[in-house]
Motif scaffolding. Structure first.
Motif, PDB file in Angstrom:
ATOM      1  N   LEU A 294       0.816  -1.197  -0.048  1.00  0.00           N
ATOM      2  CA  LEU A 294      -0.164   0.078   0.093  1.00  0.00           C
ATOM      3  C   LEU A 294       0.709   1.130  -0.022  1.00  0.00           C
ATOM      4  O   LEU A 294       0.330   2.348  -0.359  1.00  0.00           O
ATOM      5  N   ALA A 295       2.017   1.380   0.273  1.00  0.00           N
ATOM      6  CA  ALA A 295       3.127   2.357   0.199  1.00  0.00           C
ATOM      7  C   ALA A 295       3.768   2.216  -0.925  1.00  0.00           C
ATOM      8  O   ALA A 295       4.611   3.275  -1.121  1.00  0.00           O
ATOM      9  N   GLY A 296       3.577   1.300  -1.915  1.00  0.00           N
ATOM     10  CA  GLY A 296       4.263   1.282  -3.333  1.00  0.00           C
ATOM     11  C   GLY A 296       5.627   0.625  -3.193  1.00  0.00           C
ATOM     12  O   GLY A 296       6.454   1.058  -4.017  1.00  0.00           O
ATOM     13  N   ARG A 297       5.872  -0.048  -1.985  1.00  0.00           N
ATOM     14  CA  ARG A 297       7.363  -0.572  -2.014  1.00  0.00           C
ATOM     15  C   ARG A 297       7.320  -1.788  -2.649  1.00  0.00           C
ATOM     16  O   ARG A 297       8.692  -2.391  -2.712  1.00  0.00           O
ATOM     17  N   ALA A 298       6.495  -2.666  -2.720  1.00  0.00           N
ATOM     18  CA  ALA A 298       6.397  -4.084  -3.215  1.00  0.00           C
ATOM     19  C   ALA A 298       4.857  -4.124  -3.995  1.00  0.00           C
ATOM     20  O   ALA A 298       4.158  -3.356  -3.849  1.00  0.00           O
ATOM     21  N   SER A 299       5.134  -5.097  -4.710  1.00  0.00           N
ATOM     22  CA  SER A 299       3.839  -5.582  -5.491  1.00  0.00           C
ATOM     23  C   SER A 299       3.027  -6.423  -4.810  1.00  0.00           C
ATOM     24  O   SER A 299       3.774  -7.151  -3.736  1.00  0.00           O
ATOM     25  N   ALA A 300       1.842  -6.936  -4.963  1.00  0.00           N
ATOM     26  CA  ALA A 300       1.174  -7.676  -4.231  1.00  0.00           C
ATOM     27  C   ALA A 300       1.695  -9.187  -4.238  1.00  0.00           C
ATOM     28  O   ALA A 300       1.858  -9.936  -3.331  1.00  0.00           O
ATOM     29  N   VAL A 301       2.255  -9.513  -5.465  1.00  0.00           N
ATOM     30  CA  VAL A 301       2.786 -10.830  -5.738  1.00  0.00           C
ATOM     31  C   VAL A 301       4.021 -11.036  -4.823  1.00  0.00           C
ATOM     32  O   VAL A 301       4.386 -11.993  -4.503  1.00  0.00           O
ATOM     33  N   GLU A 302       4.749 -10.047  -5.003  1.00  0.00           N
ATOM     34  CA  GLU A 302       6.078  -9.913  -4.270  1.00  0.00           C
ATOM     35  C   GLU A 302       5.966 -10.239  -2.590  1.00  0.00           C
ATOM     36  O   GLU A 302       6.738 -10.780  -2.063  1.00  0.00           O
ATOM     37  N   ALA A 303       4.817  -9.808  -2.284  1.00  0.00           N
ATOM     38  CA  ALA A 303       4.558  -9.852  -0.650  1.00  0.00           C
ATOM     39  C   ALA A 303       3.770 -11.177  -0.463  1.00  0.00           C
ATOM     40  O   ALA A 303       3.569 -11.525   0.842  1.00  0.00           O
ATOM     41  N   VAL A 304       3.379 -11.890  -1.348  1.00  0.00           N
ATOM     42  CA  VAL A 304       2.721 -13.439  -0.890  1.00  0.00           C
ATOM     43  C   VAL A 304       4.028 -14.324  -0.436  1.00  0.00           C
ATOM     44  O   VAL A 304       4.819 -14.472  -1.105  1.00  0.00           O
ATOM     45  N   ARG A 305       3.587 -14.763   0.771  1.00  0.00           N
ATOM     46  CA  ARG A 305       4.503 -15.888   1.385  1.00  0.00           C
ATOM     47  C   ARG A 305       4.034 -17.367   0.817  1.00  0.00           C
ATOM     48  O   ARG A 305       2.748 -17.525   0.878  1.00  0.00           O
TER      49      ARG A 305
ATOM     50  N   ILE B  84      -0.024 -16.909   1.733  1.00  0.00           N
ATOM     51  CA  ILE B  84      -0.542 -15.846   2.671  1.00  0.00           C
ATOM     52  C   ILE B  84       0.099 -14.371   2.016  1.00  0.00           C
ATOM     53  O   ILE B  84       1.618 -14.316   1.897  1.00  0.00           O
ATOM     54  N   LEU B  85      -0.596 -13.316   2.077  1.00  0.00           N
ATOM     55  CA  LEU B  85      -0.123 -12.039   1.954  1.00  0.00           C
ATOM     56  C   LEU B  85      -0.439 -11.232   3.171  1.00  0.00           C
ATOM     57  O   LEU B  85      -1.445 -10.952   3.464  1.00  0.00           O
ATOM     58  N   PRO B  86       0.565 -11.372   4.149  1.00  0.00           N
ATOM     59  CA  PRO B  86       0.379 -10.586   5.464  1.00  0.00           C
ATOM     60  C   PRO B  86       0.302  -9.302   5.617  1.00  0.00           C
ATOM     61  O   PRO B  86       0.649  -8.683   4.610  1.00  0.00           O
ATOM     62  N   CYS B  87      -0.440  -8.739   6.681  1.00  0.00           N
ATOM     63  CA  CYS B  87      -0.365  -7.422   6.988  1.00  0.00           C
ATOM     64  C   CYS B  87       0.797  -6.912   7.836  1.00  0.00           C
ATOM     65  O   CYS B  87       1.074  -7.701   8.963  1.00  0.00           O
ATOM     66  N   GLY B  88       1.499  -5.771   7.661  1.00  0.00           N
ATOM     67  CA  GLY B  88       2.499  -5.408   8.552  1.00  0.00           C
ATOM     68  C   GLY B  88       1.731  -5.145  10.108  1.00  0.00           C
ATOM     69  O   GLY B  88       0.488  -4.881  10.068  1.00  0.00           O
ATOM     70  N   ARG B  89       2.756  -4.746  11.060  1.00  0.00           N
ATOM     71  CA  ARG B  89       1.945  -4.658  12.393  1.00  0.00           C
ATOM     72  C   ARG B  89       2.365  -3.621  13.106  1.00  0.00           C
ATOM     73  O   ARG B  89       2.413  -3.368  14.396  1.00  0.00           O
ATOM     74  N   THR B  90       3.142  -2.581  12.353  1.00  0.00           N
ATOM     75  CA  THR B  90       3.541  -1.550  12.986  1.00  0.00           C
ATOM     76  C   THR B  90       2.800  -0.278  12.398  1.00  0.00           C
ATOM     77  O   THR B  90       2.135  -0.098  11.588  1.00  0.00           O
ATOM     78  N   LEU B  91       2.629   0.690  13.641  1.00  0.00           N
ATOM     79  CA  LEU B  91       1.635   1.965  13.425  1.00  0.00           C
ATOM     80  C   LEU B  91       2.533   2.809  12.069  1.00  0.00           C
ATOM     81  O   LEU B  91       1.853   3.259  11.337  1.00  0.00           O
TER      82      LEU B  91
ATOM     83  N   ALA C   4       1.373   1.277   8.913  1.00  0.00           N
ATOM     84  CA  ALA C   4      -0.064   1.592   8.547  1.00  0.00           C
ATOM     85  C   ALA C   4      -0.205   3.046   8.090  1.00  0.00           C
ATOM     86  O   ALA C   4      -0.963   3.153   7.326  1.00  0.00           O
ATOM     87  N   ARG C   5       0.687   4.038   8.786  1.00  0.00           N
ATOM     88  CA  ARG C   5       0.497   5.333   8.428  1.00  0.00           C
ATOM     89  C   ARG C   5       1.084   5.653   6.923  1.00  0.00           C
ATOM     90  O   ARG C   5       0.396   6.545   6.313  1.00  0.00           O
ATOM     91  N   GLU C   6       2.027   4.907   6.477  1.00  0.00           N
ATOM     92  CA  GLU C   6       2.544   5.234   5.299  1.00  0.00           C
ATOM     93  C   GLU C   6       1.938   4.714   4.143  1.00  0.00           C
ATOM     94  O   GLU C   6       1.992   5.147   3.081  1.00  0.00           O
ATOM     95  N   GLY C   7       1.002   3.647   4.321  1.00  0.00           N
ATOM     96  CA  GLY C   7       0.395   3.050   3.263  1.00  0.00           C
ATOM     97  C   GLY C   7      -0.891   3.798   2.919  1.00  0.00           C
ATOM     98  O   GLY C   7      -1.562   4.508   3.487  1.00  0.00           O
TER      99      GLY C   7
END
Length: 218
Positions: free
Chosen positions: A51-62, A69-76, A79-82
């Motif tokens: 969501l911040a434009g640093r990776a594609s959805a495919v790149e983020a899939v484990r 799984i395409l996990p969500c980050g756990r830091t505030l 969340a703010r950057e995306g």
């Protein structure tokens, strides 16, 4: 197919159902709870990065676990950057690459839930016998209908029967999933219930749920 799993009220077992349903369907599980992620993450880019434009959805899939799984980050900070508006495009990118995507929506009925439903081809609403959960499930159903995400099924979680009254109220087939330690343990292990405890009633009902979802694709 993009399938949104929502429920309104937190604590109804939405994430555990999502994980096991993704395993049953061979789908990618996307943790779209941008503020309170529940799905195991591990190392590497996550949905916040997408969501911040640093990776594609495919790149983020484990792809290393029992469920992709395409996990969500756990830091505030993450969340703010995306930009949440990129979520719809990310889900469609994952669906183009992998076919089926199961989206674990956040609790509540805010815009964070509306975006996955906007992208979704269908929705599953998860509720429990708790009166507040049922009331929120009705609201989640209304939002799904408003955003044109067809209601594939209702999961009546931690229940002892199929509850005809719930089916009538929500206007969709009900799959009743009994209280299950095996299902509750799936988040710890990352293994869907059909793999961890295939002989249980919970595994049987998740398979029924997957059948309901598959019927919406034809």
């Amino acid at each position: 197919m993009i399938l949104a799993v929502c429920g309104g009220k937190g604590g109804v077992g939405k994430t555990t159902v999502s994980l096991s349903l993704a395993g049953e369907l061979g789908a990618v599980l996307v943790d779209a709870d941008l503020g309170m992620a529940d799905v195991p993450a591990g190392r590497g880019p996550d949905l916040h990065d997408v969501l911040a434009g640093r990776a594609s959805a495919v790149e983020a899939v484990r792809e290393t676990g029992a469920v992709r799984i395409l996990p969500c980050g756990r830091t505030l900070a993450g969340a703010r950057e995306g930009d949440p508006r990129r979520l719809v495009g990310a889900l469609r990118e994952a669906a183009d690459a992998y076919g089926d995507v199961v989206v674990d929506c956040p609790a509540g009925l805010s815009a964070d839930v509306g975006l996955p439903l906007l992208a979704a081809d269908a929705a599953v609403v998860v509720t429990t016998p708790d009166r507040a959960a049922l009331a929120d499930a009705l609201r989640a159903r209304s939002l799904a209908v408003e955003l044109d995400a067809g209601l594939a099924a209702v999961v009546f979680n931690r229940a002892s029967d199929a509850a005809d009254a719930v089916a009538d109220a929500l206007g969709a087939p009900v799959v009743s999933v009994p209280e299950s330690e095996a299902l509750a343990a799936t988040l710890e292990t990352g293994r869907p219930v059909r793999e961890a405890a295939p002989e249980t009633a919970a595994a049987e009902q998740v398979a029924r749920l997957a059948g309901r979802v598959q019927s919406c694709k034809s």
